[in-house]
Design a protein around this motif. Structure first.
Motif, PDB file in Angstrom:
ATOM      1  N   THR A  81       0.836  -1.196   0.000  1.00  0.00           N
ATOM      2  CA  THR A  81       0.000   0.000   0.000  1.00  0.00           C
ATOM      3  C   THR A  81       0.873   1.249   0.000  1.00  0.00           C
ATOM      4  O   THR A  81       2.077   1.182   0.232  1.00  0.00           O
ATOM      5  CB  THR A  81      -0.935   0.072   1.231  1.00  0.00           C
ATOM      6  N   MET A  82       0.226   2.388  -0.250  1.00  0.00           N
ATOM      7  CA  MET A  82       0.867   3.690  -0.160  1.00  0.00           C
ATOM      8  C   MET A  82       0.118   4.522   0.866  1.00  0.00           C
ATOM      9  O   MET A  82      -1.082   4.333   1.075  1.00  0.00           O
ATOM     10  CB  MET A  82       0.779   4.441  -1.490  1.00  0.00           C
ATOM     11  N   VAL A  83       0.821   5.453   1.473  1.00  0.00           N
ATOM     12  CA  VAL A  83       0.182   6.445   2.330  1.00  0.00           C
ATOM     13  C   VAL A  83       0.382   7.787   1.638  1.00  0.00           C
ATOM     14  O   VAL A  83       1.519   8.226   1.436  1.00  0.00           O
ATOM     15  CB  VAL A  83       0.783   6.456   3.749  1.00  0.00           C
ATOM     16  N   VAL A  84      -0.725   8.396   1.238  1.00  0.00           N
ATOM     17  CA  VAL A  84      -0.680   9.677   0.540  1.00  0.00           C
ATOM     18  C   VAL A  84      -1.207  10.733   1.507  1.00  0.00           C
ATOM     19  O   VAL A  84      -2.311  10.613   2.032  1.00  0.00           O
ATOM     20  CB  VAL A  84      -1.533   9.638  -0.744  1.00  0.00           C
ATOM     21  N   GLY A  85      -0.392  11.750   1.750  1.00  0.00           N
ATOM     22  CA  GLY A  85      -0.792  12.849   2.622  1.00  0.00           C
ATOM     23  C   GLY A  85      -1.298  14.011   1.784  1.00  0.00           C
ATOM     24  O   GLY A  85      -0.559  14.548   0.961  1.00  0.00           O
ATOM     25  N   LEU A  86      -2.567  14.360   1.957  1.00  0.00           N
ATOM     26  CA  LEU A  86      -3.137  15.491   1.226  1.00  0.00           C
ATOM     27  C   LEU A  86      -3.060  16.735   2.089  1.00  0.00           C
ATOM     28  O   LEU A  86      -3.425  16.693   3.270  1.00  0.00           O
ATOM     29  CB  LEU A  86      -4.601  15.230   0.873  1.00  0.00           C
ATOM     30  N   PRO A  87      -2.606  17.846   1.534  1.00  0.00           N
ATOM     31  CA  PRO A  87      -2.523  19.076   2.326  1.00  0.00           C
ATOM     32  C   PRO A  87      -3.913  19.478   2.830  1.00  0.00           C
ATOM     33  O   PRO A  87      -4.861  19.571   2.060  1.00  0.00           O
ATOM     34  CB  PRO A  87      -1.958  20.099   1.343  1.00  0.00           C
TER      35      PRO A  87
END
Length: 130
Positions: free
Chosen positions: A92-98
């Protein structure tokens, strides 16, 4: 989507506003590789930003996107990185959205492998990238 034979792979990640309020997103995501578990247990990737950033209003039920591009592992089962680095595989990926926190996502076709612990990212957009 993974362009064949190019040495790079891309993933378009779609986010849906599941809250009852409009949110405002602006900027570029952070990206980390992760196991199947908590998004706090991850390996951050170096991010190179591409393109310009503008504010995106996402109404309840509305969508926003980011495009992530990685240096692909070359070869088959005995894959290698052109740079000489060791390939890494993440489920999986962890994507941080501002302005919206961390979101753990999985690719539709399973695990992703990458080289050099790096990703090129677009800013959050209201139009699905190609």
């Amino acid at each position: 989507m993974r362009p064949a034979g190019t040495g790079t792979g891309a993933a378009i990640v779609e986010f849906t506003n599941t809250s009852a309020q409009t949110c405002l997103l602006k900027g570029y995501p952070t990206v980390a590789g992760a196991a199947n578990g908590s998004p706090q247990h991850n390996t951050p990737l170096a991010v190179t930003r591409t393109g310009s950033s503008s504010a995106v209003r996402v109404t309840p039920g509305g969508k926003a996107w980011v495009k992530l591009t990685f240096v692909q592992v070359q070869g088959e089962g005995d894959g290698y990185c052109k740079s000489g680095a060791q390939p890494v595989v993440y489920p999986t990926m962890v994507v941080g959205l501002p302005g919206s926190g961390l979101h753990q996502v999985a690719l539709a076709d399973g695990q992703f492998a990458e080289c050099d612990n790096a990703a090129t990212v677009t800013a959050v957009t209201a139009v699905k990238p190609s």
